[in-house]
Design a protein around this motif. Structure first.
Motif, PDB file in Angstrom:
ATOM      1  N   TYR A 167       1.128  -1.062   0.278  1.00 20.44           N
ATOM      2  CA  TYR A 167       0.343   0.165  -0.292  1.00 20.44           C
ATOM      3  C   TYR A 167       0.635   1.122   0.046  1.00 20.44           C
ATOM      4  O   TYR A 167       0.458   2.212  -0.010  1.00 20.44           O
ATOM      5  N   LEU A 168       2.219   0.852   0.478  1.00 20.17           N
ATOM      6  CA  LEU A 168       2.910   2.331   0.190  1.00 20.17           C
ATOM      7  C   LEU A 168       3.332   3.266  -1.322  1.00 20.17           C
ATOM      8  O   LEU A 168       2.745   4.667  -0.430  1.00 20.17           O
ATOM      9  N   ASN A 169       2.715   2.749  -2.061  1.00 20.83           N
ATOM     10  CA  ASN A 169       2.256   3.483  -3.740  1.00 20.83           C
ATOM     11  C   ASN A 169       0.856   4.358  -3.408  1.00 20.83           C
ATOM     12  O   ASN A 169       0.849   5.456  -3.164  1.00 20.83           O
ATOM     13  N   LYS A 170       0.053   3.530  -2.999  1.00 18.23           N
ATOM     14  CA  LYS A 170      -1.264   4.110  -2.441  1.00 18.23           C
ATOM     15  C   LYS A 170      -1.357   4.895  -1.403  1.00 18.23           C
ATOM     16  O   LYS A 170      -2.276   6.274  -2.063  1.00 18.23           O
ATOM     17  N   TYR A 171      -0.342   4.993  -0.538  1.00 20.64           N
ATOM     18  CA  TYR A 171      -0.530   6.325  -0.096  1.00 20.64           C
ATOM     19  C   TYR A 171       0.754   7.233  -0.280  1.00 20.64           C
ATOM     20  O   TYR A 171       0.579   8.813   0.508  1.00 20.64           O
ATOM     21  N   GLY A 172       1.019   7.749  -1.106  1.00 22.05           N
ATOM     22  CA  GLY A 172       1.622   8.084  -1.913  1.00 22.05           C
ATOM     23  C   GLY A 172       2.732   8.777  -1.386  1.00 22.05           C
ATOM     24  O   GLY A 172       3.491   9.196  -1.592  1.00 22.05           O
ATOM     25  N   PHE A 173       3.430   7.646  -1.009  1.00 21.51           N
ATOM     26  CA  PHE A 173       4.749   7.355  -0.227  1.00 21.51           C
ATOM     27  C   PHE A 173       5.967   7.091  -1.355  1.00 21.51           C
ATOM     28  O   PHE A 173       6.028   6.562  -2.302  1.00 21.51           O
ATOM     29  N   LYS A 174       7.657   8.202  -1.245  1.00 24.28           N
ATOM     30  CA  LYS A 174       8.375   8.929  -2.481  1.00 24.28           C
ATOM     31  C   LYS A 174       9.268   7.958  -2.256  1.00 24.28           C
ATOM     32  O   LYS A 174      10.605   7.850  -3.008  1.00 24.28           O
ATOM     33  N   LYS A 175      10.043   7.763  -1.128  1.00 23.58           N
ATOM     34  CA  LYS A 175      10.740   6.990  -0.932  1.00 23.58           C
ATOM     35  C   LYS A 175      10.800   6.583   0.763  1.00 23.58           C
ATOM     36  O   LYS A 175      10.427   7.012   1.262  1.00 23.58           O
ATOM     37  N   VAL A 176      11.553   5.384   1.049  1.00 21.37           N
ATOM     38  CA  VAL A 176      11.991   4.896   1.986  1.00 21.37           C
ATOM     39  C   VAL A 176      13.102   4.307   2.683  1.00 21.37           C
ATOM     40  O   VAL A 176      14.319   4.159   2.420  1.00 21.37           O
ATOM     41  N   PHE A 177      13.013   4.702   3.640  1.00 21.35           N
ATOM     42  CA  PHE A 177      14.358   4.897   4.822  1.00 21.35           C
ATOM     43  C   PHE A 177      14.063   3.653   5.334  1.00 21.35           C
ATOM     44  O   PHE A 177      13.341   3.653   6.139  1.00 21.35           O
ATOM     45  N   ILE A 178      15.219   2.268   5.290  1.00 16.12           N
ATOM     46  CA  ILE A 178      14.639   1.168   5.803  1.00 16.12           C
ATOM     47  C   ILE A 178      15.199   0.562   7.196  1.00 16.12           C
ATOM     48  O   ILE A 178      16.817   1.445   6.754  1.00 16.12           O
ATOM     49  N   SER A 179      15.240   0.950   8.126  1.00 17.97           N
ATOM     50  CA  SER A 179      15.730   0.826   8.961  1.00 17.97           C
ATOM     51  C   SER A 179      15.143  -0.467   9.976  1.00 17.97           C
ATOM     52  O   SER A 179      15.292  -0.361  11.343  1.00 17.97           O
ATOM     53  N   LEU A 180      15.099  -1.235   9.355  1.00 22.68           N
ATOM     54  CA  LEU A 180      14.777  -2.534  10.037  1.00 22.68           C
ATOM     55  C   LEU A 180      16.245  -3.829  10.023  1.00 22.68           C
ATOM     56  O   LEU A 180      17.240  -3.653   8.588  1.00 22.68           O
TER      57      LEU A 180
ATOM     58  N   THR B 249      14.494  -9.021   1.328  1.00 14.55           N
ATOM     59  CA  THR B 249      12.963  -9.447   0.766  1.00 14.55           C
ATOM     60  C   THR B 249      12.959  -7.473   1.066  1.00 14.55           C
ATOM     61  O   THR B 249      12.109  -7.881   0.502  1.00 14.55           O
ATOM     62  N   ILE B 250      13.021  -6.808   1.926  1.00 14.90           N
ATOM     63  CA  ILE B 250      11.897  -5.374   2.004  1.00 14.90           C
ATOM     64  C   ILE B 250      12.585  -5.201   0.613  1.00 14.90           C
ATOM     65  O   ILE B 250      11.789  -4.144  -0.384  1.00 14.90           O
ATOM     66  N   GLN B 251      13.732  -4.622  -0.098  1.00 12.14           N
ATOM     67  CA  GLN B 251      14.294  -4.739  -0.822  1.00 12.14           C
ATOM     68  C   GLN B 251      13.445  -4.740  -2.774  1.00 12.14           C
ATOM     69  O   GLN B 251      13.701  -4.377  -3.225  1.00 12.14           O
TER      70      GLN B 251
ATOM     71  N   ILE C  59      10.554  -6.816  -2.318  1.00  7.30           N
ATOM     72  CA  ILE C  59       9.411  -5.313  -2.351  1.00  7.30           C
ATOM     73  C   ILE C  59       9.627  -4.074  -3.130  1.00  7.30           C
ATOM     74  O   ILE C  59       8.376  -3.438  -3.734  1.00  7.30           O
ATOM     75  N   LEU C  60      10.295  -3.770  -2.858  1.00  5.69           N
ATOM     76  CA  LEU C  60      10.128  -2.054  -2.934  1.00  5.69           C
ATOM     77  C   LEU C  60      10.699  -1.336  -4.417  1.00  5.69           C
ATOM     78  O   LEU C  60      10.440  -1.055  -5.159  1.00  5.69           O
ATOM     79  N   ASN C  61      11.312  -2.963  -4.734  1.00  3.39           N
ATOM     80  CA  ASN C  61      11.934  -2.742  -5.828  1.00  3.39           C
ATOM     81  C   ASN C  61      10.706  -2.691  -7.278  1.00  3.39           C
ATOM     82  O   ASN C  61      10.660  -2.146  -8.122  1.00  3.39           O
ATOM     83  N   TYR C  62      10.065  -4.319  -6.527  1.00  6.83           N
ATOM     84  CA  TYR C  62       8.418  -4.578  -7.267  1.00  6.83           C
ATOM     85  C   TYR C  62       7.102  -3.395  -7.284  1.00  6.83           C
ATOM     86  O   TYR C  62       7.117  -2.814  -8.452  1.00  6.83           O
ATOM     87  N   LEU C  63       8.008  -1.889  -5.744  1.00 11.73           N
ATOM     88  CA  LEU C  63       7.093  -1.341  -6.144  1.00 11.73           C
ATOM     89  C   LEU C  63       7.298   0.434  -6.760  1.00 11.73           C
ATOM     90  O   LEU C  63       6.900   1.229  -6.781  1.00 11.73           O
TER      91      LEU C  63
ATOM     92  N   LEU D 202      19.090  -5.158  -3.356  1.00  7.59           N
ATOM     93  CA  LEU D 202      18.256  -6.783  -3.450  1.00  7.59           C
ATOM     94  C   LEU D 202      19.397  -7.712  -2.995  1.00  7.59           C
ATOM     95  O   LEU D 202      19.782  -8.916  -2.107  1.00  7.59           O
ATOM     96  N   LEU D 203      20.791  -8.143  -3.958  1.00 10.47           N
ATOM     97  CA  LEU D 203      21.273  -9.068  -4.511  1.00 10.47           C
ATOM     98  C   LEU D 203      22.223  -9.035  -3.267  1.00 10.47           C
ATOM     99  O   LEU D 203      22.976  -9.898  -2.736  1.00 10.47           O
TER     100      LEU D 203
END
Length: 307
Positions: free
Chosen positions: A49-62, A71-73, A75-79, A88-89
């Motif tokens: 839903y990140l796109n749906k809510y208008g997020f343009k960038k992600v700061f990963i702190s997981l 994993t998260i990389q 998902i974000l590549n796909y979005l 990812l690699l």
């Protein structure tokens, strides 16, 4: 209105507690800088839903599984949303200690030998005496560590054969593969990388027999030295090793590499951390500060590396 930024923290890895601390500190810094940032815990929010809510960038702190393993990389590549840190690699490779060490060794970089990878299924099938025999060839003490985990969780230093089985079982709680390696006595250093810059190395001194979870995050008796106390030549050697180690696994943007200097004054690479902690006890901000970057400068710089 500025771009809407999602700060991802929490998650469901064993490193959740540290991730929450890191993420909240990053989020507060961004908000104080006037950036339109919102903290998101993937446990409570469907990331698709990140796109749906208008997020343009992600700061990963997981930290750990789900955050540093690609994993998260993916998902974000796909979005098609840009994110901080390695791709990812590189994330998937460096989360795997054995694989990282194998690649480093192929490139002639110094790693700890001997080491041995043990899988949970094989452990059940293999005769326990065979494992004991193999480990005795290393000569005790040895380190037992989960192959795909961070924050020193599930790590044991085994000095007596009687403690081996329990240490192996404990390590398997955190990973289906465990790495058993010869214990090397020496001084520990950590070196941060920011974009193409090597941050000042930090020497770590800890009260226990190794740099465990408590020493990393809670004990005030753990000491950090920045500058590291290494002479110019030795520091240059360390930086060269770290830079090559970083580049051969194609990591980028920001991260940290842990190294040990053995009793023969030889550096040995330990592991890579592609999403370093950013808590009040964390080392990455200490090194950045030594380079003249405040916590605010640092957070902003990391965020803008992924333009």
């Amino acid at each position: 209105m500025s771009k809407k930024i999602a700060v991802l923290f929490g998650g469901n890895s064993p490193e959740r507690e540290i991730s929450l601390k890191s993420g909240k500190k990053i989020l507060n810094a961004l908000l104080k800088l006037g950036i339109n940032a919102i903290g998101i815990d993937p446990i409570n929010f469907p990331l698709l839903y990140l796109n749906k809510y208008g997020f343009k960038k992600v700061f990963i702190s997981l930290h750990g599984k789900g955050g540093e393993d690609g994993t998260i990389q993916g998902i974000l590549n796909y979005l098609n949303i840009p994110y901080t840190g390695s791709n990812l690699l590189s994330s998937a490779i460096t989360m795997n200690k054995f694989l990282t060490k194998t690649i480093w060794n192929e490139y002639g970089l110094p790693v700890i030998y001997p080491h041995y990878l043990l899988n949970k299924k094989n452990f059940i099938k293999l005769n326990y005496l065979k494992i004991e025999k193999k480990i005795l060839k290393f000569k005790l003490p040895v380190f037992i560590k989960p192959n795909c985990n961070g924050s020193s969780l599930g790590i044991s230093k085994v000095e007596h054969l009687d403690d081996l089985f329990n240490a192996i079982e404990k390590s398997f709680i955190y990973s289906d593969d465990i790495l058993i390696e010869k214990y090397i006595k020496g001084e520990e250093y950590t070196v941060g990388i920011l974009d193409k810059n090597i941050l000042p190395p930090i020497k770590i001194e800890y009260p226990d027999s190794f740099y465990n979870y408590q020493a990393k995050y809670y004990l005030n008796t753990t000491k950090y030295f920045c500058p590291s106390g290494l002479n110019k030549n030795k520091e240059k050697e360390l930086k060269n090793i770290v830079l090559k180690a970083w580049n051969v696994v194609k990591c980028n943007k920001w991260g940290r590499i842990d190294v040990i200097l053995d009793e023969n004054q030889k550096f040995k690479l330990l592991e890579i951390n592609t999403i370093p902690g950013m808590t009040s006890h964390s080392l990455y901000p200490i090194a950045a500060k030594k380079m003249g970057l405040s916590f605010y400068d640092l957070v902003l710089k990391i965020l803008n590396l992924n333009k």
